[in-house]
Design an enzyme around this catalytic site. Structure first.
Site, mmCIF file in Angstrom:
data_model
loop_
_atom_site.group_PDB
_atom_site.id
_atom_site.type_symbol
_atom_site.label_atom_id
_atom_site.label_comp_id
_atom_site.label_asym_id
_atom_site.label_seq_id
_atom_site.Cartn_x
_atom_site.Cartn_y
_atom_site.Cartn_z
ATOM 1 N N HIS A 112 -7.292 2.197 -52.614
ATOM 2 C CA HIS A 112 -7.899 3.450 -52.164
ATOM 3 C C HIS A 112 -7.506 4.594 -53.108
ATOM 4 O O HIS A 112 -6.456 5.213 -52.917
ATOM 5 C CB HIS A 112 -7.427 3.786 -50.745
ATOM 6 C CG HIS A 112 -8.043 2.936 -49.684
ATOM 7 N ND1 HIS A 112 -9.292 3.204 -49.147
ATOM 8 C CD2 HIS A 112 -7.591 1.817 -49.071
ATOM 9 C CE1 HIS A 112 -9.574 2.280 -48.235
ATOM 10 N NE2 HIS A 112 -8.565 1.435 -48.171
ATOM 11 N N GLU A 139 -8.703 7.514 -53.158
ATOM 12 C CA GLU A 139 -8.725 8.776 -52.402
ATOM 13 C C GLU A 139 -7.447 8.997 -51.610
ATOM 14 O O GLU A 139 -7.223 10.088 -51.091
ATOM 15 C CB GLU A 139 -9.958 8.817 -51.478
ATOM 16 C CG GLU A 139 -9.861 8.008 -50.199
ATOM 17 C CD GLU A 139 -10.067 6.502 -50.350
ATOM 18 O OE1 GLU A 139 -10.206 5.822 -49.320
ATOM 19 O OE2 GLU A 139 -10.086 6.014 -51.498
ATOM 20 N N CYS A 173 -12.558 -0.479 -51.956
ATOM 21 C CA CYS A 173 -12.050 -1.315 -50.863
ATOM 22 C C CYS A 173 -13.132 -2.308 -50.438
ATOM 23 O O CYS A 173 -13.579 -3.119 -51.235
ATOM 24 C CB CYS A 173 -11.519 -0.455 -49.725
ATOM 25 S SG CYS A 173 -10.506 -1.402 -48.542
#
Length: 204
Positions: free
Chosen positions: A186, A188, A80
């Protein structure tokens, strides 16, 4: 050992949780001494470009990171705003970036074709990796990731574009040059696609 760079920004625990579930050794570094022994680094980031650069520069880790990544060739993954920090500069601020991959971070509204887009670009988006990109190895399914951003990385050299996505315009959503990698989305927060990508990075 995967080391997450903790300079006060980013979803640190989310990355730790993914690697623990994968049974891959992971640690968090908040100072230069804790970077010692890292075989791979993850640079997360959220918020504004200048604020992120200020936090990283004030962390005391900048010189060590430059040495590890530029001189020693330690693999690093920017995520990001962490990816945007890899660039030379950003439309969002005035501070120089890390300059590890040549390019500039641009606002979608700076481009005529996307000047009316709603920002931020938020939600799930298909990603098209370039053939041979090791981050996207070994999955036959479509790559789908979660995005939340208003800026994108405009590479100075097209060969550094590792994957693209489309939001009004086609844009580079992943960059790569030697040992330096970045993703705008992202991983995650991106379920099995994100886990697969983070596993691939650990196995480089």
């Amino acid at each position: 050992m995967i080391t997450i760079i903790d300079y006060g920004l980013g979803n640190i625990q989310a990355f730790v949780n993914v690697y623990k579930r994968l049974h891959i050794p992971v640690t968090v570094a908040k100072n230069s001494d804790q970077l010692v022994g890292a075989s791979k680094l993850i640079l997360p980031g959220v918020g504004a470009f200048d604020h992120a650069m200020q936090r990283l520069n004030a962390s005391g880790m900048r010189k060590t990171l430059d040495d590890m990544i530029i001189s020693q060739g330690t693999p690093v993954l920017g995520v990001c705003v962490g990816m945007q920090m890899l660039a030379d500069s950003s439309d969002e601020g005035v501070l120089p970036g890390l300059g590890w991959i040549p390019g500039k971070v641009r606002n979608f509204h700076s481009m005529t074709e996307s000047s009316e887009l709603a920002l931020p670009h938020m939600g799930w988006n298909d990603v098209s990796p370039k053939l041979g990109n090791p981050l996207f190895h070994g999955q036959d399914d479509d790559w789908l990731f979660y995005f939340l951003h208003s800026y994108f990385f405009e590479c100075a050299q097209p060969e550094h574009i590792a994957a693209t996505a489309t939001y009004g315009i086609g844009f580079s959503c992943s960059v790569a040059s030697k040992n330096v990698f970045g993703v705008q989305f992202h991983p995650e927060k991106s379920h099995h696609c994100g886990v697969a990508l983070l596993k691939n990075f650990a196995e480089l």
